[in-house]
Design an enzyme around this catalytic site. Structure first.
Site, PDB file in Angstrom:
ATOM      1  N   ARG A  47      10.495  56.219  34.106  1.00 44.39           N
ATOM      2  CA  ARG A  47       9.034  56.347  34.038  1.00 44.39           C
ATOM      3  C   ARG A  47       8.596  57.183  32.844  1.00 44.39           C
ATOM      4  O   ARG A  47       7.541  56.963  32.274  1.00 44.39           O
ATOM      5  CB  ARG A  47       8.486  56.962  35.330  1.00 44.39           C
ATOM      6  CG  ARG A  47       8.309  55.965  36.449  1.00 44.39           C
ATOM      7  CD  ARG A  47       7.272  56.437  37.469  1.00 44.39           C
ATOM      8  NE  ARG A  47       7.306  55.562  38.631  1.00 44.39           N
ATOM      9  CZ  ARG A  47       7.865  55.873  39.792  1.00 44.39           C
ATOM     10  NH1 ARG A  47       8.437  57.048  39.938  1.00 44.39           N
ATOM     11  NH2 ARG A  47       7.859  55.029  40.797  1.00 44.39           N
ATOM     12  N   GLY A  48       9.399  58.183  32.494  1.00 44.66           N
ATOM     13  CA  GLY A  48       9.044  59.053  31.376  1.00 44.66           C
ATOM     14  C   GLY A  48       8.883  58.271  30.086  1.00 44.66           C
ATOM     15  O   GLY A  48       7.864  58.377  29.395  1.00 44.66           O
TER      16      GLY A  48
END
Length: 344
Positions: free
Chosen positions: A278-279
């Site tokens: 997700r980062g």
């Protein structure tokens, strides 16, 4: 109701304003979490942004804010034969408050009890997710909201769909909204897995610059004395921000993320030990939105450096041996990457 305080008139808090504008340009970022001291303009900024944004088109009486011309509208009124559909109208971008005591039925929708008792009809009563479709859903003191409700909201925000299956009802409707949560960290933390689901997170602190504090007092006093006159004074500057957002939305899909930037942002996440992907995904999307806001069609490393703290700080594992906090860890990782890139 007086007009909300103008977005352009908010003093300082640049990270908070930037995060909200990025979410307005790119709703798939996953929402914004704003944590900080009381009285730092958190709810003021959210309401100001919703007022600032361009109006959306829907149909008279539509409770789902369906877009006219949508091939799969959520309500029966908007899916009726063309001649029977209500007239198209423009409304303000929805800005829905979710109270702390809200039930799951109030949030997701439920059986319309009145119709069931009076007419014997099994009808659906839309909830707050329907009202927030194509707009913003705001939760003040999100860290005090029950975890299962926060989870439910984040799921709906990520999928863009609300599914209700209970009491003999099976309903699916569009629920595309930007989730904005705010709170005071002294009153409790969000679970790490919920923190990770917010695309951007910023920390706001009480302004300690004397000139800025005086300016906050002056502007707030002028607004409360004559809201209409104050809003009119700032209308041109708000209109300029609105134009930036509209222009950024138009070019967003054309914004390129060079391979070299992808390579370095993945390196950054690996160096920081960020769990999952997700980062990187959020860094890439937020980088695109940042470039689009500046009117550019390519993401630069400066975009990534500017937004990295708001994308990654809340995803870092806590290090009890590092008293400096999360932001300096990101700054050190960026500096190390820059040094390595310089030698390459």
């Amino acid at each position: 109701m007086p007009m909300p305080f103008p977005f352009a008139a908010i003093v300082g808090q640049e990270d908070m304003k930037k995060a909200l504008l990025l979410a307005a340009v790119e709703p798939t970022l996953g929402g914004v979490l704003i944590m900080g001291d009381r009285g730092t303009g958190k709810s003021t900024a959210v309401r100001a942004l919703a007022e600032l944004l361009p109006k959306i088109e829907t149909r008279t009486g539509c409770r789902y804010n369906c877009l006219p011309g949508d091939p799969q509208p959520s309500c029966t009124r908007c899916s009726a034969p063309l001649a029977e559909r209500p007239a198209a109208i423009k409304i303000r971008t929805p800005m829905v408050d979710l109270p702390l005591g809200a039930t799951e039925d109030r949030v997701c929708g439920s059986l319309d009890i009145e119709k069931a008792l009076v007419a014997g009809e099994r009808a659906f009563e839309p909830g707050l997710l329907a009202a927030a479709n194509r707009g913003f859903l705001y939760i003040d003191e999100v860290n005090l909201l029950e975890d299962h409700l926060v989870d439910l909201l984040l799921d709906a925000a990520a999928s863009g769909v609300n599914v209700v299956e209970r009491e003999g009802l099976s309903i699916r409707h569009a629920a595309r909204f930007v989730l904005v949560g705010s709170g005071n960290p002294e009153e409790g933390d969000l679970r790490p897995q919920l923190l990770d689901r917010f695309g951007l997170a910023v920390e706001v602190r009480t302004i300690m610059d004397l000139k800025q504090r005086i300016e906050v007092i002056r502007r707030r006093d002028a607004y409360e004395t004559d809201p209409d006159a104050f809003v009119a004074t700032w209308s041109k500057r708000d209109a300029a921000i609105r134009s930036r957002v509209v222009a950024a939305r138009k070019i967003l899909k054309q914004v390129d993320v060079p391979d070299a930037i992808l390579f370095r942002l993945s390196q950054l996440c690996m160096r920081l030990g960020i769990d999952g992907m997700r980062g990187e995904l959020t860094l890439m999307r937020a980088g695109r939105a940042s470039a689009a806001l500046d009117g550019r069609t390519a993401v630069s490393w400066t975009d990534i450096e500017d937004i990295a703290p708001m994308v990654l700080c809340h995803r870092l594992r806590r290090d009890p041996m590092d008293e400096a906090g999360t932001a300096p860890r990101i700054e050190r990782a960026l500096a190390a990457l820059d040094a390595g890139h310089g030698h390459a």
